[in-house]
Scaffold this motif. Sequence first.
Motif, PDB file in Angstrom:
ATOM      1  N   ALA A  54       0.835  -1.208   0.000  1.00 56.15           N
ATOM      2  CA  ALA A  54       0.000   0.000   0.000  1.00 56.15           C
ATOM      3  C   ALA A  54       0.866   1.253   0.000  1.00 56.15           C
ATOM      4  O   ALA A  54       0.560   2.234  -0.685  1.00 56.15           O
ATOM      5  N   ASP A  55       1.961   1.227   0.746  1.00 50.09           N
ATOM      6  CA  ASP A  55       2.863   2.378   0.775  1.00 50.09           C
ATOM      7  C   ASP A  55       3.524   2.606  -0.584  1.00 50.09           C
ATOM      8  O   ASP A  55       3.674   3.750  -1.025  1.00 50.09           O
ATOM      9  N   ALA A  56       3.914   1.529  -1.255  1.00 48.40           N
ATOM     10  CA  ALA A  56       4.526   1.652  -2.588  1.00 48.40           C
ATOM     11  C   ALA A  56       3.501   2.208  -3.584  1.00 48.40           C
ATOM     12  O   ALA A  56       3.830   3.081  -4.405  1.00 48.40           O
ATOM     13  N   LEU A  57       2.278   1.711  -3.520  1.00 45.97           N
ATOM     14  CA  LEU A  57       1.212   2.221  -4.388  1.00 45.97           C
ATOM     15  C   LEU A  57       0.976   3.700  -4.106  1.00 45.97           C
ATOM     16  O   LEU A  57       0.834   4.506  -5.031  1.00 45.97           O
ATOM     17  N   PHE A  58       0.964   4.056  -2.830  1.00 46.50           N
ATOM     18  CA  PHE A  58       0.759   5.448  -2.449  1.00 46.50           C
ATOM     19  C   PHE A  58       1.848   6.344  -3.032  1.00 46.50           C
ATOM     20  O   PHE A  58       1.557   7.406  -3.590  1.00 46.50           O
ATOM     21  N   ALA A  59       3.101   5.917  -2.915  1.00 47.45           N
ATOM     22  CA  ALA A  59       4.212   6.714  -3.437  1.00 47.45           C
ATOM     23  C   ALA A  59       4.075   6.931  -4.945  1.00 47.45           C
ATOM     24  O   ALA A  59       4.309   8.038  -5.453  1.00 47.45           O
ATOM     25  N   GLU A  60       3.668   5.889  -5.651  1.00 46.39           N
ATOM     26  CA  GLU A  60       3.481   5.979  -7.111  1.00 46.39           C
ATOM     27  C   GLU A  60       2.368   6.973  -7.461  1.00 46.39           C
ATOM     28  O   GLU A  60       2.533   7.830  -8.332  1.00 46.39           O
ATOM     29  N   ILE A  61       1.249   6.882  -6.759  1.00 49.15           N
ATOM     30  CA  ILE A  61       0.105   7.747  -7.071  1.00 49.15           C
ATOM     31  C   ILE A  61       0.350   9.174  -6.587  1.00 49.15           C
ATOM     32  O   ILE A  61      -0.081  10.129  -7.227  1.00 49.15           O
ATOM     33  N   LYS A  62       1.088   9.326  -5.489  1.00 47.98           N
ATOM     34  CA  LYS A  62       1.409  10.673  -5.018  1.00 47.98           C
ATOM     35  C   LYS A  62       2.280  11.398  -6.045  1.00 47.98           C
ATOM     36  O   LYS A  62       2.092  12.597  -6.289  1.00 47.98           O
ATOM     37  N   ALA A  63       3.215  10.679  -6.664  1.00 51.31           N
ATOM     38  CA  ALA A  63       4.053  11.287  -7.708  1.00 51.31           C
ATOM     39  C   ALA A  63       3.181  11.730  -8.891  1.00 51.31           C
ATOM     40  O   ALA A  63       3.383  12.810  -9.457  1.00 51.31           O
ATOM     41  N   GLU A  64       2.197  10.911  -9.234  1.00 48.90           N
ATOM     42  CA  GLU A  64       1.248  11.269 -10.299  1.00 48.90           C
ATOM     43  C   GLU A  64       0.479  12.532  -9.922  1.00 48.90           C
ATOM     44  O   GLU A  64       0.296  13.432 -10.741  1.00 48.90           O
ATOM     45  N   TRP A  65       0.041  12.612  -8.662  1.00 46.12           N
ATOM     46  CA  TRP A  65      -0.707  13.776  -8.185  1.00 46.12           C
ATOM     47  C   TRP A  65       0.168  15.033  -8.192  1.00 46.12           C
ATOM     48  O   TRP A  65      -0.290  16.108  -8.579  1.00 46.12           O
TER      49      TRP A  65
END
Length: 166
Positions: free
Chosen positions: A111-122
């Motif tokens: 979940a943390d890795a997914l979050f980091a990926e989507i935060k970069a997109e945001w």
Amino acid sequence: MSADPVTQAEPNRQVVKTVALVAFLVLALVFYFVRLGGLAIAYIADGKPAGIAIGIGMLLLPIVGVWIVWTTLQAALDHQRLARRIHEEGREVDTSHLARRPSGRIERDAADALFAEIKAEWEADPDNWRSSYRLARAYDYAGDRTRARETMRRAVALEKLERDGK
């Protein structure tokens, strides 16, 4: 090849059950608010200072309750609209490949890795409701419900600006 009609009917059946439950709960609350309001008026009509104070306090409860129900339903409808649009655009957050606990929740590291990926997109496009929506979902998967709600409110506001601008 078309999808199996039984498989398509299952989500629709779940939606109908959910809507029926929400409708029942709202009707039950309306009944409760009307009864409580009636009792409040009876206390106020009694004319005694203590009864008036209790009646005013009781009258505030249905008012606050109606506001809570209204805002909750409005938020749910807004979130559902965004979820539908994201689905139609094929931009849903894909969690199918992530490791899960026996309970079905996503493993914390995944979940943390997914979050980091989507935060970069945001961060690349913070004023787009789609990236804010996806970030809110990532916060939710990472277990940060407070930030998920805040970010979802931002996504709703941005999507409304987009709709009003067209």
